[in-house]
Design an enzyme around this catalytic site. Structure first.
Site, PDB file in Angstrom:
ATOM      1  N   HIS A   1       0.819  -1.228   0.000  1.00  0.00           N
ATOM      2  CA  HIS A   1       0.000   0.000   0.000  1.00  0.00           C
ATOM      3  C   HIS A   1       0.850   1.274   0.000  1.00  0.00           C
ATOM      4  O   HIS A   1       0.316   2.364  -0.225  1.00  0.00           O
ATOM      5  CB  HIS A   1      -0.926   0.033   1.224  1.00  0.00           C
TER       6      HIS A   1
ATOM      7  N   HIS B   1      -6.095  -7.447  -0.468  1.00  0.00           N
ATOM      8  CA  HIS B   1      -6.250  -6.031  -0.791  1.00  0.00           C
ATOM      9  C   HIS B   1      -5.517  -5.679  -2.080  1.00  0.00           C
ATOM     10  O   HIS B   1      -4.516  -6.313  -2.417  1.00  0.00           O
ATOM     11  CB  HIS B   1      -5.698  -5.173   0.357  1.00  0.00           C
TER      12      HIS B   1
HETATM   13 ZN   LIG Z   1      -4.012  -7.357   2.621  1.00  0.00          ZN
END
Ligand SMILES: [Zn+2]
Length: 341
Positions: free
Chosen positions: A124, A162
């Site tokens: 991320h 994710h």
């Molecule tokens: Zn994740």
């Protein structure tokens, strides 16, 4: 001795403390250290801190300095999910640098493939921003280091639950780094639509498979067979990196996908075969997310089994093939200008 499988770990990464009750806790690595530290038949690679220049290949120097400035301070908050403790900067440098070190061992032929047990995770982290438990984008730092060391094309396959917004953004206009992600969608961090395909010279080098909650082994197997393997084969990477998150496991407390450890075996086998076809077997997996300790422990064991040569075809337990029709068709349509699918 050449060949074989390496594991990279370092106790100093246990010292990163993102705060009380945080799911990204040190036990996630401790279970892996306990199980694999003394296991036979694996080559142990120690971590080293990434250098400023290695980090600054993908990050804004100001961002690197902001994370560095947390060193020794009890608590610095970056966002609601992401905060540094006194030893977080050290851990983040070891996570990125240790992964580079393992990739170098593979590149040098000291080991054929390997797994880097790291935290904090990375996918991320953006060019100029820490977010989603991540400070430095470990897999991106490694891909950039491999390119700088003369590796032509790098494929990053991200099966974390994710979407790896940071990794996508860092390489979206780069024709030599393919980024492929399966992820629950819509979900944190909100990015990862099928229509994001990269831009400029990187058009077609971003491949997103946004999955609704509930998808399991069978839908993932279709995605690998019909989209991920055909595209990565045509891309023909010289090195395969895997952003291995185990929050896609059905036991994960944060996510809603239903992959089982045998599904992990299926994905790892697909990528090992791909690496053997185009990349002389060079494959390195790096830990991203995953917040159920059994899911992490079993998932990592499955990947290591595959990296060490297990070839048995795993049974698929969860999911329903036809549920994947719509998303696979959509991805096929948006990727059709770039790949034969
Ligand atoms: Zn994740």
């Amino acid at each position: 001795m050449a060949g074989g499988t390496g594991i990279m770990f370092d106790d100093r990464m246990l010292a990163h403390d993102p705060g009380p009750g945080h799911p990204e806790r040190s036990d996630r690595l401790r279970v892996l250290h306990d199980r694999w530290r003394d296991a036979s038949g694996l080559r142990r690679i120690g971590a080293r801190a990434a250098t400023f220049d290695e980090l600054a290949r993908v990050h804004d120097p100001g961002h690197v300095e902001r994370v560095a400035a947390t060193d020794g301070r009890p608590r610095v908050v970056f966002d609601a999910d992401t905060s540094a403790s006194a030893r977080s900067y050290e851990a983040a440098c070891l996570a990125a640098g240790g992964l580079v070190e393992l990739c170098d061992a593979v590149r040098a032929g000291e080991v054929e493939n390997g797994f880097a047990f790291v935290r904090p995770p990375g996918h991320h982290a953006e060019h100029g921003r820490a977010m989603g438990f991540c400070f430095f984008n470990n897999v991106a730092v490694a891909a950039a280091a491999l390119r700088a060391a003369g590796i032509g094309r790098v494929a990053i396959v991200d099966w974390d639950l994710h979407h790896g917004n940071g990794t996508q953004h860092l390489f979206e206009d780069d024709p030599d780094v393919l980024y492929v992600s399966t992820h629950q969608y819509p979900f944190y961090p909100g990015t990862g639509a099928a229509t994001d395909v990269g831009r400029g010279a990187g058009a077609g080098r971003t491949v997103n498979l946004p999955f609704p909650g509930g998808f399991g082994d069978v839908e993932f197997a279709r995605a690998f067979d019909e989209i991920i393997l055909p595209i990565t084969r045509q891309f023909a990477p010289d090195f395969v990196l895997v952003s291995a998150g185990f929050d896609c496991d059905g036991r994960d407390p944060l996510g809603g996908l239903q992959v089982t450890p045998d599904g992990i075996t299926m994905m790892a086998q697909s990528l090992r075969r791909l690496a053997e076809e185009t990349a002389k077997g060079r494959l390195v997996a790096v830990l991203e997310g995953g917040y159920d300790l059994d899911a992490i422990n079993e998932g990592v064991a499955k990947v290591l089994e595959v990296l060490r040569g297990t070839d048995a075809t795993p049974p698929l337990h969860t999911g329903e093939a036809r549920r994947a029709d719509a998303v696979i068709e959509r991805v096929r349509t948006v990727q059709a200008p770039y790949w034969t699918l």
